[in-house]
Design a protein around this motif. Sequence first.
Motif, PDB file in Angstrom:
ATOM      1  N   UNK A 100       0.839  -1.192   0.000  1.00  0.00           N
ATOM      2  CA  UNK A 100       0.000   0.000   0.000  1.00  0.00           C
ATOM      3  C   UNK A 100       0.877   1.247   0.000  1.00  0.00           C
ATOM      4  N   UNK A 101       0.392   2.304  -0.612  1.00  0.00           N
ATOM      5  CA  UNK A 101       1.091   3.584  -0.588  1.00  0.00           C
ATOM      6  C   UNK A 101       0.270   4.568   0.238  1.00  0.00           C
ATOM      7  N   UNK A 102       0.961   5.326   1.053  1.00  0.00           N
ATOM      8  CA  UNK A 102       0.272   6.383   1.785  1.00  0.00           C
ATOM      9  C   UNK A 102       0.111   7.587   0.864  1.00  0.00           C
ATOM     10  N   UNK A 103      -0.742   8.496   1.266  1.00  0.00           N
ATOM     11  CA  UNK A 103      -0.930   9.722   0.476  1.00  0.00           C
ATOM     12  C   UNK A 103       0.375  10.512   0.366  1.00  0.00           C
TER      13      UNK A 103
ATOM     14  N   UNK B 296      -6.182  -4.162  17.336  1.00  0.00           N
ATOM     15  CA  UNK B 296      -6.608  -5.168  16.355  1.00  0.00           C
ATOM     16  C   UNK B 296      -7.152  -4.486  15.089  1.00  0.00           C
ATOM     17  N   UNK B 297      -6.248  -3.893  14.339  1.00  0.00           N
ATOM     18  CA  UNK B 297      -6.623  -3.180  13.121  1.00  0.00           C
ATOM     19  C   UNK B 297      -6.048  -3.897  11.908  1.00  0.00           C
ATOM     20  N   UNK B 298      -6.791  -3.872  10.828  1.00  0.00           N
ATOM     21  CA  UNK B 298      -6.320  -4.463   9.571  1.00  0.00           C
ATOM     22  C   UNK B 298      -5.411  -3.452   8.883  1.00  0.00           C
ATOM     23  N   UNK B 299      -4.613  -3.956   7.950  1.00  0.00           N
ATOM     24  CA  UNK B 299      -3.631  -3.080   7.299  1.00  0.00           C
ATOM     25  C   UNK B 299      -4.298  -1.936   6.542  1.00  0.00           C
ATOM     26  N   UNK B 300      -5.429  -2.182   5.919  1.00  0.00           N
ATOM     27  CA  UNK B 300      -6.079  -1.086   5.193  1.00  0.00           C
ATOM     28  C   UNK B 300      -6.710  -0.066   6.144  1.00  0.00           C
TER      29      UNK B 300
ATOM     30  N   UNK C 190      -5.294   0.771   9.050  1.00  0.00           N
ATOM     31  CA  UNK C 190      -4.134   1.568   9.472  1.00  0.00           C
ATOM     32  C   UNK C 190      -3.787   2.577   8.381  1.00  0.00           C
ATOM     33  N   UNK C 191      -3.834   2.134   7.127  1.00  0.00           N
ATOM     34  CA  UNK C 191      -3.556   3.037   6.013  1.00  0.00           C
ATOM     35  C   UNK C 191      -4.550   4.196   5.988  1.00  0.00           C
ATOM     36  N   UNK C 192      -5.820   3.895   6.224  1.00  0.00           N
ATOM     37  CA  UNK C 192      -6.827   4.954   6.267  1.00  0.00           C
ATOM     38  C   UNK C 192      -6.543   5.929   7.400  1.00  0.00           C
ATOM     39  N   UNK C 193      -6.080   5.423   8.532  1.00  0.00           N
ATOM     40  CA  UNK C 193      -5.768   6.298   9.665  1.00  0.00           C
ATOM     41  C   UNK C 193      -4.544   7.161   9.387  1.00  0.00           C
ATOM     42  N   UNK C 194      -3.627   6.657   8.587  1.00  0.00           N
ATOM     43  CA  UNK C 194      -2.460   7.463   8.210  1.00  0.00           C
ATOM     44  C   UNK C 194      -2.892   8.540   7.218  1.00  0.00           C
ATOM     45  N   UNK C 195      -3.701   8.160   6.233  1.00  0.00           N
ATOM     46  CA  UNK C 195      -4.119   9.102   5.199  1.00  0.00           C
ATOM     47  C   UNK C 195      -5.130  10.133   5.695  1.00  0.00           C
ATOM     48  N   UNK C 196      -5.964   9.745   6.634  1.00  0.00           N
ATOM     49  CA  UNK C 196      -6.987  10.645   7.184  1.00  0.00           C
ATOM     50  C   UNK C 196      -6.961  10.504   8.700  1.00  0.00           C
ATOM     51  N   UNK C 197      -5.989  11.117   9.368  1.00  0.00           N
ATOM     52  CA  UNK C 197      -5.808  10.916  10.813  1.00  0.00           C
ATOM     53  C   UNK C 197      -7.059  11.273  11.611  1.00  0.00           C
ATOM     54  N   UNK C 198      -7.534  10.330  12.436  1.00  0.00           N
ATOM     55  CA  UNK C 198      -8.754  10.586  13.208  1.00  0.00           C
ATOM     56  C   UNK C 198      -8.520  11.596  14.324  1.00  0.00           C
ATOM     57  N   UNK C 199      -9.499  12.471  14.501  1.00  0.00           N
ATOM     58  CA  UNK C 199      -9.408  13.482  15.555  1.00  0.00           C
ATOM     59  C   UNK C 199     -10.569  13.398  16.534  1.00  0.00           C
ATOM     60  N   UNK C 200     -11.464  12.426  16.346  1.00  0.00           N
ATOM     61  CA  UNK C 200     -12.580  12.229  17.274  1.00  0.00           C
ATOM     62  C   UNK C 200     -12.917  10.749  17.322  1.00  0.00           C
ATOM     63  N   UNK C 201     -13.598  10.302  18.377  1.00  0.00           N
ATOM     64  CA  UNK C 201     -13.985   8.886  18.464  1.00  0.00           C
ATOM     65  C   UNK C 201     -14.876   8.449  17.297  1.00  0.00           C
ATOM     66  N   UNK C 202     -15.769   9.313  16.872  1.00  0.00           N
ATOM     67  CA  UNK C 202     -16.635   8.977  15.741  1.00  0.00           C
ATOM     68  C   UNK C 202     -15.800   8.790  14.468  1.00  0.00           C
ATOM     69  N   UNK C 203     -14.858   9.671  14.253  1.00  0.00           N
ATOM     70  CA  UNK C 203     -13.980   9.579  13.087  1.00  0.00           C
ATOM     71  C   UNK C 203     -13.216   8.256  13.106  1.00  0.00           C
ATOM     72  N   UNK C 204     -12.731   7.858  14.258  1.00  0.00           N
ATOM     73  CA  UNK C 204     -12.001   6.595  14.377  1.00  0.00           C
ATOM     74  C   UNK C 204     -12.901   5.423  14.026  1.00  0.00           C
ATOM     75  N   UNK C 205     -14.112   5.414  14.563  1.00  0.00           N
ATOM     76  CA  UNK C 205     -15.033   4.311  14.292  1.00  0.00           C
ATOM     77  C   UNK C 205     -15.426   4.237  12.824  1.00  0.00           C
ATOM     78  N   UNK C 206     -15.505   5.376  12.147  1.00  0.00           N
ATOM     79  CA  UNK C 206     -15.851   5.385  10.729  1.00  0.00           C
ATOM     80  C   UNK C 206     -14.735   4.788   9.861  1.00  0.00           C
ATOM     81  N   UNK C 207     -13.510   4.840  10.346  1.00  0.00           N
ATOM     82  CA  UNK C 207     -12.382   4.304   9.591  1.00  0.00           C
ATOM     83  C   UNK C 207     -12.201   2.800   9.794  1.00  0.00           C
ATOM     84  N   UNK C 208     -12.905   2.242  10.765  1.00  0.00           N
ATOM     85  CA  UNK C 208     -12.763   0.822  11.089  1.00  0.00           C
ATOM     86  C   UNK C 208     -13.934   0.053  10.499  1.00  0.00           C
ATOM     87  N   UNK C 209     -13.627  -1.047   9.814  1.00  0.00           N
ATOM     88  CA  UNK C 209     -14.658  -1.837   9.143  1.00  0.00           C
ATOM     89  C   UNK C 209     -15.435  -2.745  10.076  1.00  0.00           C
TER      90      UNK C 209
END
Length: 172
Positions: free
Chosen positions: A10-13, A70-74, A76-95
């Motif tokens: 995977x490539x980061x932004x 317990x995060x999948x590689x994609x 983690x990539x989403x969290x790197x590309x769009x760093x979460x700043x709230x609990x809701x944002x974090x939950x939206x990035x997790x499948x």
Amino acid sequence: METVNATYSYLTNMEVMQVLQKIKSTKKKFGMRNLATVTYEALQYLEESPCKTQTREGIISYVKDLSNYRLKSHEVLQMVNDPPTSPLHTQLLIDDNKSPLTDEENEKIIQLTYKHFYGVEPTPQPAQAQPQSAAKESKRPEQKQPQPQPPAAPQTEGQTEPEKEKPDEANK
């Protein structure tokens, strides 16, 4: 067409932005006008995203710290590309909604984000620092204190005898 190397990653932004900047800086555009347009538009987007201020070292240490969860590689990539700043944002990035992160894990991930990408430690919010019983009490609507009423203007008509005597007693 033959696949030379079947491995991929995977490539980061940030990495995509670096590749596009190299393409843009190349004098020879290989005669592809569309490539220049796509490169320009993609760079415009990436330069306004969080990847503009990220560093390779910051991303590596962030990914190492996220490995405890317990995060999948994609994810983690989403969290790197769009760093979460709230609990809701974090939950939206997790499948995986079957086993969501706890509130404590959510807060730790947000703290890691601020530490690695913004260079600051977030201050805990007052509601989170309170014990649960105190937090429940603080959620209750505050009771309004009765406001003192301004003194009423003296009435001349319809006043009873005791009310008429009060202003006279004040003048004595």
